[in-house]
Scaffold this motif. Structure first.
Motif, PDB file in Angstrom:
ATOM      1  N   UNK A   1       0.132  -6.943   5.148  1.00  0.00           N
ATOM      2  CA  UNK A   1       0.236  -6.024   4.158  1.00  0.00           C
ATOM      3  C   UNK A   1       1.101  -4.877   4.743  1.00  0.00           C
ATOM      4  N   UNK A   2       1.597  -3.904   4.026  1.00  0.00           N
ATOM      5  CA  UNK A   2       2.748  -2.763   4.514  1.00  0.00           C
ATOM      6  C   UNK A   2       1.762  -1.748   5.157  1.00  0.00           C
ATOM      7  N   UNK A   3       2.131  -1.461   6.425  1.00  0.00           N
ATOM      8  CA  UNK A   3       1.477  -0.618   7.291  1.00  0.00           C
ATOM      9  C   UNK A   3       0.442  -1.433   8.092  1.00  0.00           C
ATOM     10  N   UNK A   4       0.281  -2.597   7.879  1.00  0.00           N
ATOM     11  CA  UNK A   4      -0.891  -3.000   8.824  1.00  0.00           C
ATOM     12  C   UNK A   4      -0.445  -3.124  10.276  1.00  0.00           C
ATOM     13  N   UNK A   5       0.825  -3.331  10.601  1.00  0.00           N
ATOM     14  CA  UNK A   5       1.412  -3.717  11.894  1.00  0.00           C
ATOM     15  C   UNK A   5       1.032  -2.369  12.667  1.00  0.00           C
TER      16      UNK A   5
END
Length: 316
Positions: free
Chosen positions: A162-166
């Protein structure tokens, strides 16, 4: 990211645990020695990934939270029967959502086992920072955390998760490195844009930039897992395949490992043959480790694609 080309799975395959669709004897794997016991702490997760083989999510509780008391029964069985277990692995879902995890880790480590936790290193892990630091101080490198970082770029990792999970996972990984935890990383080899050497080089550059001491040339420190597509056609594994492939059945995970799960609504946990097949009833072997010591028929596409032909393993 383009999806891999696949053919529909032949419906005549993987139906009979004894013989293949061609009538040949299906390969089986005997438990040579139980070295690793996996514990699925529950399928609930703080995120939903696109290709999660176990379909973990904030809503999937098909596998319920296992308790420290339930795990203790299996640890007692290991001690009573002098089983050669060396490592207890914890997977999910996200294991740190299970509030009993620190207690389970303490008991496992106090009994002299190594412990391995598979985590996305996001907020649920950081919520247990104090307990983790205490475990690190008491037990050192016998505790390993394997962080899921699908790719060395935020774009592809976030596309999967999901966006931002990295950024959140990398922040957790950096925290583990600063605190001196023994840390491994699990990535995916199925993105189709780089070969393995390029993937490892990309991770090496990322870790060097962030001061994360992980040897990306070591296939245990950085595991790159193939994709598990149950709809893709794969050959069935026969008894003749061992010689043809020059592969020993003892090299497969089910020759040395089992997994404990607690199904939603069940009165007690069950022991499965494999971490990769938590929902297929034919791989549920019994309620005890003794009952689960019988051979496993390789009667699923994952057995062929992931374990025999992919050469992957989940433990060290």
């Amino acid at each position: 990211m383009a999806a891999p080309a696949t053919r529909p799975l032949d419906p005549s395959k993987f139906r009979n645990p004894l013989v293949t669709a061609n009538g040949e004897a299906r390969a089986t794997v005997a438990l040579s020695a139980l070295r690793t016991l996996w514990v699925n702490t529950g399928t609930l997760c703080n995120i939903t990934c696109r290709n999660c083989y176990i379909e973990s999510s904030p809503r999937n509780d098909a596998l319920a939270y296992i308790t420290a008391a339930e795990l203790r029964g299996y640890l007692d069985e290991i001690a009573r029967d002098a089983l050669p277990v060396e490592e207890i692995g914890f997977t999910g879902g996200e294991p740190f959502l299970n509030r009993d995890l620190p207690q389970m880790l303490q008991e496992v480590l106090s009994r002299g086992f190594r412990a391995l936790v598979l985590t996305n290193a996001m907020k649920p892990m950081r919520n247990h920072a104090a307990a983790l630091l205490a475990l690190r101080a008491a037990h050192g490198d016998r505790l390993t955390l394997r962080v899921s970082l699908d790719h060395h770029s935020a774009l592809l990792h976030d596309l999967e998760r999901q966006e931002g999970s990295f950024a959140q996972a990398l922040d957790g990984l950096e925290w583990l490195a600063r605190q001196g935890f023994r840390t491994h990383v699990a990535g995916r080899a199925g993105f189709g844009q780089e070969d393995e050497a390029a993937m490892r080089a990309g991770f090496a550059a990322l870790f060097a930039e962030r001061g994360i001491p992980i040897d990306t040339t070591d296939p245990v420190s950085l595991m790159l897992f193939p994709e598990m597509d149950a709809a893709a056609d794969v050959p069935e594994i026969t008894t003749a395949c061992w010689g043809i492939l020059r592969k020993s059945p003892d090299s497969l995970m089910c020759a040395s490992a089992r997994m404990v799960v607690k199904r939603r609504g069940a009165m007690r946990p069950a022991v499965l043959a494999c971490t990769l097949l938590p929902y297929d009833p034919q791989f549920e072997l019994g309620a005890t480790l003794a009952e689960a010591s019988r051979p496993v028929a390789l009667n699923h596409p994952h057995c062929a694609r992931f374990c025999v032909l992919g050469g992957a393993a989940c433990s060290r």
